[in-house]
Design a protein around this motif. Structure first.
Motif, PDB file in Angstrom:
ATOM      1  N   GLU A   1       0.837  -1.205   0.000  1.00 41.71           N
ATOM      2  CA  GLU A   1       0.000   0.000   0.000  1.00 41.71           C
ATOM      3  C   GLU A   1       0.876   1.260   0.000  1.00 41.71           C
ATOM      4  O   GLU A   1       0.579   2.236  -0.692  1.00 41.71           O
ATOM      5  CB  GLU A   1      -0.910   0.013   1.229  1.00 41.71           C
ATOM      6  CG  GLU A   1      -2.050  -0.994   1.168  1.00 41.71           C
ATOM      7  CD  GLU A   1      -2.718  -1.242   2.510  1.00 41.71           C
ATOM      8  OE1 GLU A   1      -3.743  -1.918   2.527  1.00 41.71           O
ATOM      9  OE2 GLU A   1      -2.199  -0.779   3.556  1.00 41.71           O
ATOM     10  N   GLU A   2       1.937   1.224   0.780  1.00 43.30           N
ATOM     11  CA  GLU A   2       2.857   2.375   0.817  1.00 43.30           C
ATOM     12  C   GLU A   2       3.488   2.592  -0.543  1.00 43.30           C
ATOM     13  O   GLU A   2       3.632   3.715  -1.016  1.00 43.30           O
ATOM     14  CB  GLU A   2       3.975   2.148   1.850  1.00 43.30           C
ATOM     15  CG  GLU A   2       3.547   2.427   3.248  1.00 43.30           C
ATOM     16  CD  GLU A   2       4.734   2.688   4.179  1.00 43.30           C
ATOM     17  OE1 GLU A   2       5.861   2.859   3.685  1.00 43.30           O
ATOM     18  OE2 GLU A   2       4.511   2.703   5.401  1.00 43.30           O
ATOM     19  N   ASP A   3       3.870   1.489  -1.159  1.00 48.52           N
ATOM     20  CA  ASP A   3       4.490   1.553  -2.480  1.00 48.52           C
ATOM     21  C   ASP A   3       3.527   2.193  -3.480  1.00 48.52           C
ATOM     22  O   ASP A   3       3.905   3.069  -4.255  1.00 48.52           O
ATOM     23  CB  ASP A   3       4.864   0.130  -2.921  1.00 48.52           C
ATOM     24  CG  ASP A   3       5.386   0.082  -4.338  1.00 48.52           C
ATOM     25  OD1 ASP A   3       6.611   0.083  -4.487  1.00 48.52           O
ATOM     26  OD2 ASP A   3       4.576   0.064  -5.285  1.00 48.52           O
ATOM     27  N   ALA A   4       2.260   1.756  -3.427  1.00 56.74           N
ATOM     28  CA  ALA A   4       1.263   2.287  -4.355  1.00 56.74           C
ATOM     29  C   ALA A   4       1.040   3.781  -4.109  1.00 56.74           C
ATOM     30  O   ALA A   4       0.971   4.582  -5.041  1.00 56.74           O
ATOM     31  CB  ALA A   4      -0.048   1.517  -4.209  1.00 56.74           C
ATOM     32  N   LEU A   5       0.981   4.138  -2.837  1.00 56.16           N
ATOM     33  CA  LEU A   5       0.762   5.541  -2.483  1.00 56.16           C
ATOM     34  C   LEU A   5       1.912   6.419  -2.987  1.00 56.16           C
ATOM     35  O   LEU A   5       1.708   7.503  -3.525  1.00 56.16           O
ATOM     36  CB  LEU A   5       0.647   5.634  -0.958  1.00 56.16           C
ATOM     37  CG  LEU A   5      -0.048   6.843  -0.367  1.00 56.16           C
ATOM     38  CD1 LEU A   5      -1.382   7.108  -1.021  1.00 56.16           C
ATOM     39  CD2 LEU A   5      -0.227   6.647   1.135  1.00 56.16           C
ATOM     40  N   LYS A   6       3.126   5.913  -2.826  1.00 57.91           N
ATOM     41  CA  LYS A   6       4.297   6.658  -3.305  1.00 57.91           C
ATOM     42  C   LYS A   6       4.263   6.804  -4.823  1.00 57.91           C
ATOM     43  O   LYS A   6       4.630   7.837  -5.368  1.00 57.91           O
ATOM     44  CB  LYS A   6       5.594   5.951  -2.894  1.00 57.91           C
ATOM     45  CG  LYS A   6       6.002   6.278  -1.477  1.00 57.91           C
ATOM     46  CD  LYS A   6       7.467   5.988  -1.251  1.00 57.91           C
ATOM     47  CE  LYS A   6       7.653   4.594  -0.728  1.00 57.91           C
ATOM     48  NZ  LYS A   6       9.022   4.345  -0.234  1.00 57.91           N
ATOM     49  N   GLU A   7       3.817   5.745  -5.488  1.00 60.91           N
ATOM     50  CA  GLU A   7       3.771   5.798  -6.956  1.00 60.91           C
ATOM     51  C   GLU A   7       2.717   6.814  -7.412  1.00 60.91           C
ATOM     52  O   GLU A   7       2.944   7.563  -8.366  1.00 60.91           O
ATOM     53  CB  GLU A   7       3.487   4.395  -7.510  1.00 60.91           C
ATOM     54  CG  GLU A   7       3.438   4.289  -9.017  1.00 60.91           C
ATOM     55  CD  GLU A   7       4.767   4.573  -9.729  1.00 60.91           C
ATOM     56  OE1 GLU A   7       5.777   4.876  -9.063  1.00 60.91           O
ATOM     57  OE2 GLU A   7       4.770   4.523 -10.971  1.00 60.91           O
ATOM     58  N   PHE A   8       1.579   6.868  -6.725  1.00 63.35           N
ATOM     59  CA  PHE A   8       0.554   7.875  -7.077  1.00 63.35           C
ATOM     60  C   PHE A   8       1.106   9.284  -6.840  1.00 63.35           C
ATOM     61  O   PHE A   8       0.867  10.207  -7.609  1.00 63.35           O
ATOM     62  CB  PHE A   8      -0.722   7.695  -6.237  1.00 63.35           C
ATOM     63  CG  PHE A   8      -1.471   6.426  -6.544  1.00 63.35           C
ATOM     64  CD1 PHE A   8      -1.278   5.750  -7.731  1.00 63.35           C
ATOM     65  CD2 PHE A   8      -2.379   5.912  -5.638  1.00 63.35           C
ATOM     66  CE1 PHE A   8      -1.955   4.580  -8.023  1.00 63.35           C
ATOM     67  CE2 PHE A   8      -3.066   4.740  -5.908  1.00 63.35           C
ATOM     68  CZ  PHE A   8      -2.856   4.070  -7.102  1.00 63.35           C
ATOM     69  N   PHE A   9       1.835   9.428  -5.732  1.00 63.81           N
ATOM     70  CA  PHE A   9       2.448  10.720  -5.395  1.00 63.81           C
ATOM     71  C   PHE A   9       3.433  11.126  -6.496  1.00 63.81           C
ATOM     72  O   PHE A   9       3.460  12.257  -6.963  1.00 63.81           O
ATOM     73  CB  PHE A   9       3.154  10.566  -4.051  1.00 63.81           C
ATOM     74  CG  PHE A   9       3.629  11.857  -3.443  1.00 63.81           C
ATOM     75  CD1 PHE A   9       2.733  12.850  -3.107  1.00 63.81           C
ATOM     76  CD2 PHE A   9       4.967  12.064  -3.176  1.00 63.81           C
ATOM     77  CE1 PHE A   9       3.168  14.032  -2.516  1.00 63.81           C
ATOM     78  CE2 PHE A   9       5.415  13.235  -2.585  1.00 63.81           C
ATOM     79  CZ  PHE A   9       4.503  14.221  -2.264  1.00 63.81           C
ATOM     80  N   ASN A  10       4.212  10.142  -6.906  1.00 62.98           N
ATOM     81  CA  ASN A  10       5.191  10.338  -7.965  1.00 62.98           C
ATOM     82  C   ASN A  10       4.506  10.800  -9.262  1.00 62.98           C
ATOM     83  O   ASN A  10       4.969  11.724  -9.925  1.00 62.98           O
ATOM     84  CB  ASN A  10       5.889   8.981  -8.174  1.00 62.98           C
ATOM     85  CG  ASN A  10       7.086   9.077  -9.067  1.00 62.98           C
ATOM     86  OD1 ASN A  10       7.817  10.056  -9.038  1.00 62.98           O
ATOM     87  ND2 ASN A  10       7.276   8.058  -9.883  1.00 62.98           N
ATOM     88  N   MET A  11       3.379  10.177  -9.581  1.00 59.48           N
ATOM     89  CA  MET A  11       2.654  10.554 -10.800  1.00 59.48           C
ATOM     90  C   MET A  11       2.098  11.967 -10.667  1.00 59.48           C
ATOM     91  O   MET A  11       2.137  12.753 -11.611  1.00 59.48           O
ATOM     92  CB  MET A  11       1.524   9.561 -11.075  1.00 59.48           C
ATOM     93  CG  MET A  11       2.011   8.240 -11.615  1.00 59.48           C
ATOM     94  SD  MET A  11       0.600   7.270 -12.194  1.00 59.48           S
ATOM     95  CE  MET A  11       0.712   5.845 -11.189  1.00 59.48           C
ATOM     96  N   GLY A  12       1.588  12.273  -9.478  1.00 61.48           N
ATOM     97  CA  GLY A  12       1.057  13.619  -9.237  1.00 61.48           C
ATOM     98  C   GLY A  12       2.144  14.672  -9.379  1.00 61.48           C
ATOM     99  O   GLY A  12       1.951  15.711 -10.010  1.00 61.48           O
ATOM    100  N   LEU A  13       3.299  14.369  -8.801  1.00 65.25           N
ATOM    101  CA  LEU A  13       4.406  15.318  -8.868  1.00 65.25           C
ATOM    102  C   LEU A  13       4.930  15.464 -10.287  1.00 65.25           C
ATOM    103  O   LEU A  13       5.404  16.540 -10.662  1.00 65.25           O
ATOM    104  CB  LEU A  13       5.544  14.847  -7.946  1.00 65.25           C
ATOM    105  CG  LEU A  13       5.758  15.660  -6.682  1.00 65.25           C
ATOM    106  CD1 LEU A  13       6.262  17.053  -7.007  1.00 65.25           C
ATOM    107  CD2 LEU A  13       4.481  15.788  -5.882  1.00 65.25           C
ATOM    108  N   GLY A  14       4.825  14.404 -11.058  1.00 66.00           N
ATOM    109  CA  GLY A  14       5.248  14.469 -12.457  1.00 66.00           C
ATOM    110  C   GLY A  14       4.425  15.499 -13.207  1.00 66.00           C
ATOM    111  O   GLY A  14       4.955  16.326 -13.950  1.00 66.00           O
ATOM    112  N   MET A  15       3.112  15.468 -12.982  1.00 71.74           N
ATOM    113  CA  MET A  15       2.223  16.439 -13.628  1.00 71.74           C
ATOM    114  C   MET A  15       2.518  17.846 -13.122  1.00 71.74           C
ATOM    115  O   MET A  15       2.564  18.806 -13.892  1.00 71.74           O
ATOM    116  CB  MET A  15       0.752  16.111 -13.308  1.00 71.74           C
ATOM    117  CG  MET A  15       0.211  14.910 -14.040  1.00 71.74           C
ATOM    118  SD  MET A  15       0.219  15.133 -15.814  1.00 71.74           S
ATOM    119  CE  MET A  15      -1.139  16.273 -16.009  1.00 71.74           C
TER     120      MET A  15
END
Lengths: 121, 220
Positions: free
Chosen positions: B8-22
């Motif tokens: 779950e932490e991994d997924a959350l970090k990946e979503f954060f990463n995608m958000g920051l990319g935008m």
């Protein structure tokens, strides 16, 4: 027909799981190798011949562009695509300037299908 | 204590990463320079611990745009710049030769606009893969140290809970996601910008977040 091999390199388990599911559903004849960072990828490949590499950019250790350079040295002509959330124009230009494809995260079956149609074409 | 599994932490970090990319793409277009991103850091912490994390990273005076969001998923996103950096950003966006007094006058308005664009890009992408709905409140401009920026009494989610339950929310735990960014210094060594984005969730939001993450992961 001989099985083709793809490599997915991403430090996120979620990102690797998404690619794994797409291959398991739509590209069953492919063998998928997985790595969590650049160094791991070089160990996993270890001389094996690849048909496709999907590489994240922002990873611990070497970044996706650095890894792409190493993979190109090992296997010139390999189809490499940066799969990244970092969609800045400069990043895209850097990748495309090296002959590396550029795919915006999140990955989906359609994006992989497009790559496959170019590979098979 | 609220726990997220490793996945779950991994997924959350990946979503954060995608958000920051935008968000980085939006900022990059505004400053006409590449924005370099760090790896996301995630910690389940109390609001007080979150404030301390921020202090470890920056203890000087900070300037922030805070965007509270509410609905099914409630929380706060902060775009934070060290004080001097925010003026540098304003200078980059407006005009190189603008006098300091004018820059300072325009700082708040400019940063609110910038923060709005960046945080909206970030939050929309962050929630792209989830089925939750939320709405934004107006962005706020804040100036102060990290304790002030994450102050529990000014944090919407904590405040609401505190009011509803009459409890002191000091021990509330929050997910703190943090990522540094800076502009590339290849082209403009004298004008590099740096800052970070912090995302805080209340405990109520965490339950929903965990549910959403589990739904997504169960489909893979």
């Amino acid at each position: 027909m001989e099985s083709k091999t793809a490599l997915i390199v991403d430090d996120s388990s979620l990102a690797r799981m998404m690619v794994r599911k797409i291959f398991a559903t739509s590209f069953k004849d492919w063998t998928l190798k997985e790595a969590k960072d650049g160094q791991d990828a070089l160990n996993v490949v270890d001389g094996a011949s690849l048909d496709l590499a999907l590489v994240d950019f922002n990873m611990p250790g070497m970044n996706g562009i650095e890894l792409a350079e190493k993979l190109m040295e090992k296997q010139p002509g390999l189809s490499i695509h940066l799969v990244t959330a970092n969609i800045q124009e400069r990043m895209r230009m850097r990748a495309e300037g090296m002959g590396v494809g550029f795919i915006k995260k999140p990955i989906n079956p359609q994006k992989i299908s497009e790559i496959m149609s170019v590979l098979n074409g | 204590m609220f726990m997220l599994t490793e996945l779950e932490e991994d997924a959350l970090k990946e979503f954060f990463n995608m958000g920051l990319g935008m968000a980085a793409d939006s900022l990059s277009q505004m400053v006409d320079n590449e924005v370099l991103l760090s790896l996301p850091q995630l910690k389940v912490a109390s609001f007080q611990e979150a404030a301390r994390m921020l202090v470890e990273n920056q203890n000087e005076k900070l300037v922030a745009v805070r965007q509270n969001f509410k609905g099914e998923l409630g929380g706060t996103a902060l775009l934070i710049f060290p004080g001097a950096e925010s003026l540098e950003l304003v200078r980059t966006l407006l005009s190189e030769d603008m006098p300091l007094e004018v820059l300072t006058e325009l700082e708040q308005e400019t940063l609110l606009d910038v923060g709005n664009v960046i945080l909206n890009a970030f939050l929309e992408s962050f929630t792209q893969m989830m089925s939750v709905s939320f709405e934004f409140e107006s962005a706020e401009f804040l100036k102060g140290n990290s304790n002030f920026l994450l102050d529990i009494t000014s944090h919407m989610a904590a405040q609401e809970r505190s009011l509803m339950k009459g409890s002191v929310a000091e021990h509330e735990r929050a997910v703190v996601l943090m990522m540094d960014f800076k502009t590339s210094d290849e082209e403009q060594k004298e004008h590099t910008l740096s800052g970070f984005v912090v995302l805080l969730f209340s405990r109520e939001a965490l339950v929903i977040l965990k549910r959403e993450l589990d739904t997504i992961l169960s489909m893979l």
